[in-house]
Design an enzyme around this catalytic site. Structure first.
Site, short mmCIF file in Angstrom:
data_model
loop_
_atom_site.label_atom_id
_atom_site.label_comp_id
_atom_site.label_asym_id
_atom_site.label_seq_id
_atom_site.Cartn_x
_atom_site.Cartn_y
_atom_site.Cartn_z
N ASP A 73 -0.74 -10.75 -10.68
CA ASP A 73 -0.94 -9.34 -11.13
C ASP A 73 -0.18 -9.42 -12.67
O ASP A 73 0.33 -8.67 -13.21
CB ASP A 73 -0.08 -8.59 -10.55
CG ASP A 73 -0.21 -7.15 -10.89
OD1 ASP A 73 -1.06 -6.80 -11.46
OD2 ASP A 73 0.72 -6.32 -10.74
N CYS A 89 -13.58 0.47 7.20
CA CYS A 89 -12.98 1.90 6.92
C CYS A 89 -13.65 3.10 7.71
O CYS A 89 -12.98 4.41 8.09
CB CYS A 89 -12.97 2.33 5.64
SG CYS A 89 -11.79 1.40 4.62
N CYS A 121 -13.51 7.31 8.11
CA CYS A 121 -12.07 7.77 7.48
C CYS A 121 -12.09 8.11 6.00
O CYS A 121 -12.31 7.16 5.24
CB CYS A 121 -10.96 6.61 8.12
SG CYS A 121 -9.33 7.06 7.62
N CYS A 124 -6.84 8.47 3.03
CA CYS A 124 -6.37 8.03 1.57
C CYS A 124 -6.67 8.99 0.83
O CYS A 124 -5.99 9.28 -0.24
CB CYS A 124 -6.67 6.76 1.30
SG CYS A 124 -8.38 5.86 1.41
N CYS A 162 -4.09 11.91 -1.38
CA CYS A 162 -3.42 11.57 -2.43
C CYS A 162 -2.90 12.87 -3.39
O CYS A 162 -3.88 13.86 -3.43
CB CYS A 162 -4.46 11.06 -3.41
SG CYS A 162 -4.10 10.67 -4.95
N CYS A 216 -3.05 8.83 -11.12
CA CYS A 216 -2.32 8.26 -9.83
C CYS A 216 -0.73 7.96 -10.20
O CYS A 216 -0.40 7.80 -11.47
CB CYS A 216 -2.96 6.49 -9.81
SG CYS A 216 -1.84 5.87 -8.67
N CYS A 257 4.00 5.09 -5.86
CA CYS A 257 3.30 6.00 -4.90
C CYS A 257 2.90 5.20 -3.70
O CYS A 257 1.90 4.35 -3.93
CB CYS A 257 2.37 7.02 -5.28
SG CYS A 257 1.98 8.17 -3.93
N CYS A 260 -1.20 6.84 -0.04
CA CYS A 260 -2.35 6.34 0.66
C CYS A 260 -2.43 5.31 1.31
O CYS A 260 -3.27 5.06 2.45
CB CYS A 260 -3.28 5.95 -0.49
SG CYS A 260 -3.03 4.62 -1.71
N CYS A 275 -2.60 5.41 6.11
CA CYS A 275 -4.07 4.44 6.62
C CYS A 275 -3.90 3.82 8.03
O CYS A 275 -2.83 3.38 8.23
CB CYS A 275 -4.05 3.28 5.62
SG CYS A 275 -5.42 2.07 6.10
#
Length: 392
Positions: free
Chosen positions: A164, A218, A221, A224, A228, A244, A271, A274, A278
């Site tokens: 990252d 997923c 579903c 998420c 938000c 976001c 945050c 989401c 899950c």
């Protein structure tokens, strides 16, 4: 120069997995350098301006999707996953964390994203990825007797580690190498570990057999997307970072759009909503490392106490933390918004309301930092609590 050795590559990857687990990693995969299927999506995301003021997302063009251009000579990428839930995370943690962000019972309590409550993951992953790469290098040197330079470094085997911190499409590499699939929130999901993990990579000039991707699970579903707070997830796999809360509290340098401030609640860094809703995160795993255990100030910090930190105190308290990188002014900006939301929630008593308004007034004075003053004045515009008093 690409390494052309006669090692048993399947056996080599098996050994890498053993070393990785010893270093705290949960899973290892291998991807080739072909990410061409991700280029169209990256271009579209950038063209819509969804990256906001994260200019670095566009600065390197398509190098993000072209590992061999980013690091010439790369022919394989080893991908790694590291779980980060604190070791003392209780059962039912999702419900506990959701209650914190959705309840108004503790209006003075700041909420920090789970991943940021302990040590800076950049430091943890980078150092352990480096150790993993060095073990790989030593093993190859022992096996093929490659020449070394004056520093003792293998001159044929070359690598570079990432987590990252560079133009790397981490989620695409992880999904393509079988560490999970891209969820509708764009994060990587694993059936056995949810999404509460960090990703890292080692770019190599050693050709290794890729591991197989997994199919998405997923289904229908959309929890998420629905949960938000700012509706930043526009649809499956479409995230407008400008809305976001993680972007707003961490990456965004200026004033937070006024219409989004009330939606941030008490979230002052990141945050998790989401991920909290899950269903797959009921399988999320605790970290095996103490590094991600929550620091006391980051787990349930009092907003007025956190706001009172001067810059020296902020730097001392956030030493070794990912939070430090947003800087003191942005930290205070986020807290001012949270305090405004505490007043707007209508659950602070008169005493707390007076204390909050007195603290806000310091940043509302004409001589205060303009960025902080704007957010303090907005916070002070909240209606007074019943029986409370205005402080001006």
């Amino acid at each position: 120069m690409q390494v052309n050795s006669h090692i048993d590559k399947g056996q080599f990857i098996s050994q890498v997995r053993v070393w990785a687990r010893e270093l705290g990693f949960s899973q290892i995969g291998v991807h080739n350098v072909d990410l061409s299927s991700a280029e169209a999506g990256l271009k579209a995301w950038l063209s819509h301006g969804f990256h906001g003021e994260m200019a670095y997302m566009a600065a390197h063009g398509m190098k993000r999707a072209r590992p061999a251009e980013l690091v010439p000579g790369t022919v394989s990428v080893v991908t790694a996953r590291m779980d980060y839930l604190p070791r003392d995370t209780p059962e039912g943690w999702q419900a506990v964390e959701l209650a914190r962000v959705q309840s108004t019972q503790r209006p003075r309590e700041g909420v920090i994203s789970l991943y940021a409550r302990g040590r800076d993951y950049h430091k943890v992953l980078r150092s352990r990825l480096q150790k993993l790469a060095e073990r790989m290098e030593q093993h190859l040197r022992d096996q093929v007797l490659a020449p070394v330079d004056g520093s003792g470094r293998d001159t044929a085997f070359q690598y570079r580690v990432f987590t990252d911190s560079a133009p790397v499409l981490e989620a695409e590499l992880a999904a393509g190498s079988g560490l999970g699939w891209r969820g509708k929130h764009t994060l990587v999901l694993d059936r056995d570990a949810g999404s509460m993990f960090f990703l890292g990579e080692i770019f190599l000039n050693l050709d290794l057999p890729p591991t197989e991707p997994v199919s998405p699970h997923c289904g229908s579903c959309s929890a998420c997307i629905t949960v938000c707070p700012t509706q930043a997830i526009l649809g499956p796999g479409r995230l407008d970072a400008r809305r976001c809360i993680s972007y707003l509290t961490i990456e965004h340098p200026g004033a937070i759009p006024e219409e989004l401030r009330p939606l941030m609640g008490q979230r002052i860094y990141g945050c998790d909503d989401c991920q909290l809703v899950c269903p797959w995160n009921k399988y999320a795993r605790r970290s095996t490392l103490p590094d991600f255990d929550a620091r006391a100030d980051m787990a349930r910090g009092d907003l007025l106490t956190l706001l009172a930190w001067d810059e020296a105190e902020f730097l001392r308290r956030t030493e070794g933390s990912a939070i430090r990188r947003i800087g003191h002014a942005r930290w205070r900006r986020n807290i001012l918004v949270a305090l405004g939301n505490a007043l707007r929630g209508g659950t602070v008593d008169a005493e707390d309301s007076a204390a909050i308004r007195a603290a806000l007034q310091i940043y509302a004075d004409p001589g205060a930092d303009p960025l902080l003053r704007e957010h303090a004045l907005w916070a002070l515009a909240a209606p007074a609590a019943s029986g409370g008093s205005e402080v001006f």
